[in-house]
Design a protein around this motif. Structure first.
Motif, mmCIF file in Angstrom:
data_model
loop_
_atom_site.group_PDB
_atom_site.id
_atom_site.type_symbol
_atom_site.label_atom_id
_atom_site.label_comp_id
_atom_site.label_asym_id
_atom_site.label_seq_id
_atom_site.Cartn_x
_atom_site.Cartn_y
_atom_site.Cartn_z
ATOM 1 N N GLU A 1 33.611 33.587 24.799
ATOM 2 C CA GLU A 1 34.862 34.087 25.377
ATOM 3 C C GLU A 1 36.021 33.147 25.047
ATOM 4 N N GLY A 2 37.088 33.737 24.536
ATOM 5 C CA GLY A 2 38.263 32.967 24.184
ATOM 6 C C GLY A 2 38.176 32.305 22.821
ATOM 7 N N VAL A 3 36.990 32.339 22.213
ATOM 8 C CA VAL A 3 36.776 31.717 20.902
ATOM 9 C C VAL A 3 36.498 32.777 19.844
ATOM 10 N N SER A 4 35.468 33.618 20.104
ATOM 11 C CA SER A 4 35.121 34.660 19.137
ATOM 12 C C SER A 4 35.270 36.058 19.729
ATOM 13 N N SER B 1 42.705 48.857 29.124
ATOM 14 C CA SER B 1 43.473 47.676 29.548
ATOM 15 C C SER B 1 43.236 46.496 28.614
ATOM 16 N N ALA B 2 41.981 46.299 28.191
ATOM 17 C CA ALA B 2 41.660 45.179 27.308
ATOM 18 C C ALA B 2 42.345 45.346 25.956
ATOM 19 N N LEU B 3 42.305 46.556 25.403
ATOM 20 C CA LEU B 3 42.940 46.793 24.106
ATOM 21 C C LEU B 3 44.460 46.697 24.211
ATOM 22 N N LYS B 4 45.007 47.127 25.331
ATOM 23 C CA LYS B 4 46.463 47.023 25.521
ATOM 24 C C LYS B 4 46.886 45.561 25.554
ATOM 25 N N ALA C 1 31.440 35.853 11.916
ATOM 26 C CA ALA C 1 31.259 35.161 10.642
ATOM 27 C C ALA C 1 32.305 35.591 9.625
ATOM 28 N N CYS C 2 32.784 36.821 9.750
ATOM 29 C CA CYS C 2 33.837 37.335 8.867
ATOM 30 C C CYS C 2 35.230 36.989 9.381
ATOM 31 N N GLY C 3 35.297 36.216 10.476
ATOM 32 C CA GLY C 3 36.582 35.801 11.033
ATOM 33 C C GLY C 3 37.195 36.786 11.994
ATOM 34 N N THR C 4 36.415 37.766 12.449
ATOM 35 C CA THR C 4 36.935 38.841 13.297
ATOM 36 C C THR C 4 36.400 38.719 14.714
ATOM 37 N N PRO C 5 37.270 38.700 15.728
ATOM 38 C CA PRO C 5 36.820 38.625 17.119
ATOM 39 C C PRO C 5 36.284 39.965 17.602
ATOM 40 N N GLN D 1 48.591 39.340 24.210
ATOM 41 C CA GLN D 1 48.244 38.494 25.351
ATOM 42 C C GLN D 1 46.919 37.769 25.116
ATOM 43 N N ILE D 2 46.153 38.241 24.130
ATOM 44 C CA ILE D 2 44.878 37.630 23.773
ATOM 45 C C ILE D 2 44.895 37.412 22.266
ATOM 46 N N THR D 3 44.728 36.173 21.828
ATOM 47 C CA THR D 3 44.745 35.885 20.398
ATOM 48 C C THR D 3 43.545 35.020 20.020
ATOM 49 N N PHE D 4 43.161 35.119 18.763
ATOM 50 C CA PHE D 4 42.028 34.369 18.236
ATOM 51 C C PHE D 4 42.363 33.888 16.832
#
Length: 376
Positions: free
Chosen positions: A321-324, A338-341, A302-306, A347-350
């Motif tokens: 997934e892939g949205v929020s 690995s996910a944070l890297k 709700a604050c715009g943060t994934p 490589q992952i954007t929102f």
């Protein structure tokens, strides 16, 4: 119609069920219902418009049934499965909200006889307390097995919670309703930051009293990432593991990068969520504890943060997934690293707008509307 809410979690205490109970009560008031909230005698009531709070309960069926008979309500709504005993004591409609840990590992122990609080036995209170607790562990579960099937409806906070609940209480088949949860307007009306921070800023908001939240694994992953990337990390919350986690952060050389903020008022939490680039909470499933839904993921969205969560329990329904947000399959240090890297490498954007749009699907009015037919 007068709705009596029985709850062991309510503001000013902080937590998902506390938020659920308060927001649900306020949504009822907005629909024109009269609402009274019954909490423990030790509770420090807060002022909520048009809601009367009674700090009168002892959280023992034996002690509380005579107290609640003094109040005239048209229906009862129980915010914790352990309080479902009221369905055995009244002819009024009873609706129970189930969250996960409340029926997996019952708290409070409402089946306890209350020996230690008997004024005639005050001299022996310290000796009777362990007996009271031991009997409460046994009797609360037995009491729930009798009471839960007698409720008019059982509102589950997720499809996952419903599945786990019916596996444990098959006699309640046909009485569960997946109502999920809502997001407060305070979060949905917050400003959205359009740009990321020059130095990526991570955030966790949780009670530091449950190992399954895996804050230690987040720190271990960040301890490896600091060799390659700049970042900052804020942890909002308090609990018995805070000192241990602070020591771990220092051992990992993260003292200058990690801010243990403790408990903060709601407006500061919203500000922190708005300013963060990524919310992190990869919770595990334990036999007696799980993330039934995870309102906090929706609040961040709700604050715009994934969010980065674990693909387990109710988090799967709280993060699109892939949205929020995105997931690790298992909340291990290696997977979190690995996910944070991948995130830090873009490589992952929102987009903040997509995060908020997902959160807007969850309103307290929708949750309350699932309960209304069962109050009459």
């Amino acid at each position: 119609m007068h709705i009596g809410i029985i709850t062991s979690e309510f503001p000013p205490d902080i937590g998902g069920v506390e938020t659920y109970a308060a927001e649900f009560a306020q949504a009822l008031v907005q629909l024109g219902y009269r609402v009274s909230v019954f909490v423990h005698t030790r509770h420090h009531p807060i002022d909520l418009p048009n809601i009367t709070i009674y700090p009168v309960l002892k959280y023992s069926r034996h002690l509380d049934r005579s107290i609640l008979r003094e109040y005239d309500v048209d229906a009862w709504h129980v915010m914790n499965a352990a309080h479902s005993w009221i369905a055995l004591e009244t002819d009024k409609p009873v609706v129970v909200s189930i969250h996960g840990n409340d029926f997996l590992n019952p708290y409070p122990l409402t089946g306890r006889p209350g020996f230690s609080e008997n004024p005639k036995l005050w001299r022996f209170a310290s000796l009777l307390h362990p007996l009271d607790h031991w009997l409460g562990k046994i009797l609360t579960t037995c009491q729930m097995r009798q009471a839960l099937p007698k409720a008019r409806a059982l509102l589950a906070n997720s499809r996952y919670t419903e599945q786990v609940f019916l596996a444990r209480y098959p006699a309640c088949q046909g009485k569960t309703v997946v109502a999920q949860v809502g997001v407060s307007e305070l979060f949905l009306n917050s400003r959205i930051c359009k740009t990321r921070n020059p130095v990526p800023h991570f955030l966790t908001v949780t009670r530091l009293s449950e190992k399954r939240k895996n804050v230690d694994k987040i720190l271990l992953a960040l301890g490896e990432l600091k060799k390659e990337y700049a970042f900052s990390y804020q942890i909002i919350g308090d609990g018995i593991y805070k000192a241990e986690l602070e020591s771990l952060a220092e051992e990992l050389g993260l003292k200058e990068k990690v801010d243990f903020s403790g408990r903060l008022p709601l407006e500061r939490v919203i500000e922190a969520m708005t300013n963060a680039d990524l919310f992190i909470l990869p919770s595990s499933i334990l036999l007696d504890s799980h993330e039934g839904f995870g309102i906090v993921y929706l609040e961040a969205a709700a604050c715009g943060t994934p969010s980065l969560g674990a693909r387990q329990a109710g988090a799967v329904e709280a993060i699109a997934e892939g949205v929020s947000g995105f997931f690790v399959e298992e909340p291990t240090t290696e997977n979190i690293y690995s996910a944070l890297k991948n995130y830090l490498q873009d490589q992952i954007t929102f987009t903040p707008e997509n995060c908020r749009a997902f959160a807007e699907n969850f309103t307290w009015d929708k949750v309350v509307q699932k309960a209304l037919p069962f109050y009459s």
